[in-house]
Design a protein around this motif. Structure first.
Motif, PDB file in Angstrom:
ATOM      1  N   GLY A 231     -60.474 -16.946   3.036  1.00  9.57           N
ATOM      2  CA  GLY A 231     -61.052 -15.613   2.977  1.00  9.57           C
ATOM      3  C   GLY A 231     -60.523 -14.711   1.897  1.00  9.57           C
ATOM      4  N   LYS A 232     -59.601 -15.195   1.085  1.00 13.31           N
ATOM      5  CA  LYS A 232     -59.016 -14.372   0.030  1.00 13.31           C
ATOM      6  C   LYS A 232     -59.353 -14.947  -1.346  1.00 13.31           C
ATOM      7  CE  LYS A 232     -55.048 -12.822   2.781  1.00 13.31           C
ATOM      8  NZ  LYS A 232     -53.567 -12.751   2.842  1.00 13.31           N
ATOM      9  N   VAL A 233     -59.509 -14.051  -2.311  1.00 12.87           N
ATOM     10  CA  VAL A 233     -59.760 -14.480  -3.684  1.00 12.87           C
ATOM     11  C   VAL A 233     -58.454 -14.959  -4.306  1.00 12.87           C
ATOM     12  CG1 VAL A 233     -60.467 -13.756  -5.987  1.00 12.87           C
ATOM     13  CG2 VAL A 233     -61.726 -12.933  -3.995  1.00 12.87           C
ATOM     14  N   GLN A 234     -58.457 -16.214  -4.769  1.00 12.98           N
ATOM     15  CA  GLN A 234     -57.287 -16.755  -5.446  1.00 12.98           C
ATOM     16  C   GLN A 234     -57.378 -16.574  -6.959  1.00 12.98           C
ATOM     17  OE1 GLN A 234     -54.697 -18.062  -3.530  1.00 12.98           O
ATOM     18  NE2 GLN A 234     -56.028 -17.182  -1.947  1.00 12.98           N
ATOM     19  N   MET A 235     -58.614 -16.641  -7.480  1.00 12.96           N
ATOM     20  CA  MET A 235     -58.783 -16.561  -8.931  1.00 12.96           C
ATOM     21  C   MET A 235     -60.249 -16.324  -9.255  1.00 12.96           C
ATOM     22  SD  MET A 235     -57.609 -19.469 -11.707  1.00 12.96           S
ATOM     23  CE  MET A 235     -57.692 -19.172 -13.489  1.00 12.96           C
TER      24      MET A 235
END
Length: 430
Positions: A231-235
């Motif tokens: 659920g989180k933006v890594q790149m």
């Protein structure tokens, strides 16, 4: 909630600002009214955070990809963009109407014919009767399901349903198209038609947001890619860079998992190859340059025979392994890329140290410097990738007659200049 993009942001078709989506999950569900009355509401609940503070922008007329493992929030993000879900927090702004391909064929009625379902599905998608009438022939032709178009959809195969659903969804040129990885259930021929059409839409200015597990498709189709993880933006960035980083993370995670499960003793890694990509089941530990006599040489000589001896250390027995080589310039341009599979050779690597030789009768690389990439792979699974870590110095024992990176095989020159045939003067009869 989906709202229009402001005039100040005309360069962007979609803006996602700090979007989070949470779901309340019940461990012991009460699905019926009777269950709720007798047993009461379930009290054993927990919150699942499908998306957590996700932000990105999609420029008009570009293709934007979402990659990540299953459960990373990609499909949830698409459903928010399509207006199916509302974000728990944050906001999504779009420049125009969004057409979504989330579940192709959803909304089809099994008792109605394919032709009747075109009108039903088109209405669900917000199309007018006139628009559907004008696009009907195109839809039937593109779906290519023959006489089944006038048969009930309940007798269709899944592939036929996908064909009709996709054709119906894209028949009216969309300004913004949201595509989940649903085309994969179609056959090879239809997949090619779909991707060709998507390329045409992209070239005509349609903004596309695409979820795919095919990393090669992501790098081919997408201008930018966002990598989501839990659920989180890594790149977010260039497709090649993001996909490479994602693949590295996947391989590292798999290597740690295998190591924990198997409890195998890790081999000590050798510099400078410990940073190689891949899951680490084997590692390239060095490359020797050998002349025609089998003696190791410090550099490569143009026009002479050469053997590249690639040393490899395997943690366990590996079978049907392909070795690929890549020769690239300082600027990253690949000059050549031979691989053993194309030559009809796969290897069995026994646990421990071994080597593989690649020999050529004559070095065709011009004097200068190249960088060697080695890749051990099986069926798409990368065991070890040493990307341009081995320096190759090429020298010549004479002055070179031709410029360039490589020397072509001898060509044939005409012995004398040719002359075009003279045109006849029709007026004078010549």
């Amino acid at each position: 909630m989906t709202t229009p993009v402001s005039s100040a942001d005309d360069d962007y078709a979609i803006e996602v600002r700090n979007v989070s989506k949470h779901f309340t999950l019940h461990a012991d569900r009460r699905d019926s009214l009777k269950e709720r009355f007798v047993r009461g509401r379930s009290k054993d609940t927990h919150v699942f955070r499908a998306l957590n503070d996700v932000s990105f922008k999609v420029r008009r007329g570009t293709t934007f990809g979402l990659v990540g493992h299953n459960g990373s929030g990609k499909s949830t993000m698409l459903k928010i963009l399509a207006g199916v879900y509302r974000p728990t927090r944050g906001e999504v702004m779009v420049a125009s109407k969004v057409d979504a391909l989330l579940e192709v064929g959803a909304g089809f009625h099994g008792e109605l014919t394919g032709r009747e379902n075109i009108y039903l599905n088109g209405a669900i998608l917000g199309r007018s009767r006139k628009q559907i009438d004008e696009s009907l022939d195109w839809i039937i032709d593109f779906a290519d399901i023959g006489d089944f178009i006038d048969e009930p959809v309940k007798v269709y195969s899944s592939g036929m349903t996908v064909r009709l659903g996709f054709a119906t969804a894209v028949a009216i040129k969309p300004e913004i198209l949201i595509v989940d990885e649903i085309i994969a259930v179609g056959d090879e021929e239809f997949q090619r038609k779909c991707f060709d059409l998507m390329r045409q839409l992209r070239d005509r200015g349609t903004t596309i947001v695409l979820v795919t597990h095919s990393l090669s498709l992501a790098t081919e189709m997408c201008d930018e890619v966002a990598w989501l993880d839990h659920g989180k933006v890594q790149m977010i960035g260039n497709a090649d860079e993001v996909v490479s980083s994602y693949l590295t993370a996947v391989n590292e995670r798999e290597a740690r998992k295998r190591s924990a499960e198997q409890g195998e003793e890790e081999f000590p890694e050798d510099e400078p190859y410990k940073q190689n990509q891949g899951n680490g089941d084997c590692r390239m530990t060095g490359v020797d340059f050998l002349d025609e006599n089998g003696a190791e040489v410090p550099f490569i000589t143009y026009g002479k025979p050469l053997t590249l001896r690639v040393h490899v250390r395997a943690k366990k027995d590996l079978h049907d392994v392909e070795l690929g080589l890549g020769f690239a310039t300082d600027g990253g341009v690949t000059v050549a890329g031979p691989n053993s599979r194309a030559a009809g050779t796969l290897y069995t690597l026994r646990r421990g140290d071994s080597y593989i030789d690649y020999s050529i009768d004559q070095v065709v690389f011009q004097p200068g410097r190249l960088w060697l990439t080695t890749c051990f792979v099986r069926d798409g699974q990368i065991y070890d990738l040493s990307d341009r870590r081995t320096e190759m110095i090429i020298r010549a024992d004479r002055m070179m007659d031709e410029p360039g990176l490589v020397t072509l095989a001898p060509g044939r020159w005409s012995r004398r200049p040719g002359h075009p045939e003279p045109e006849k003067d029709h007026e004078n009869g010549i």
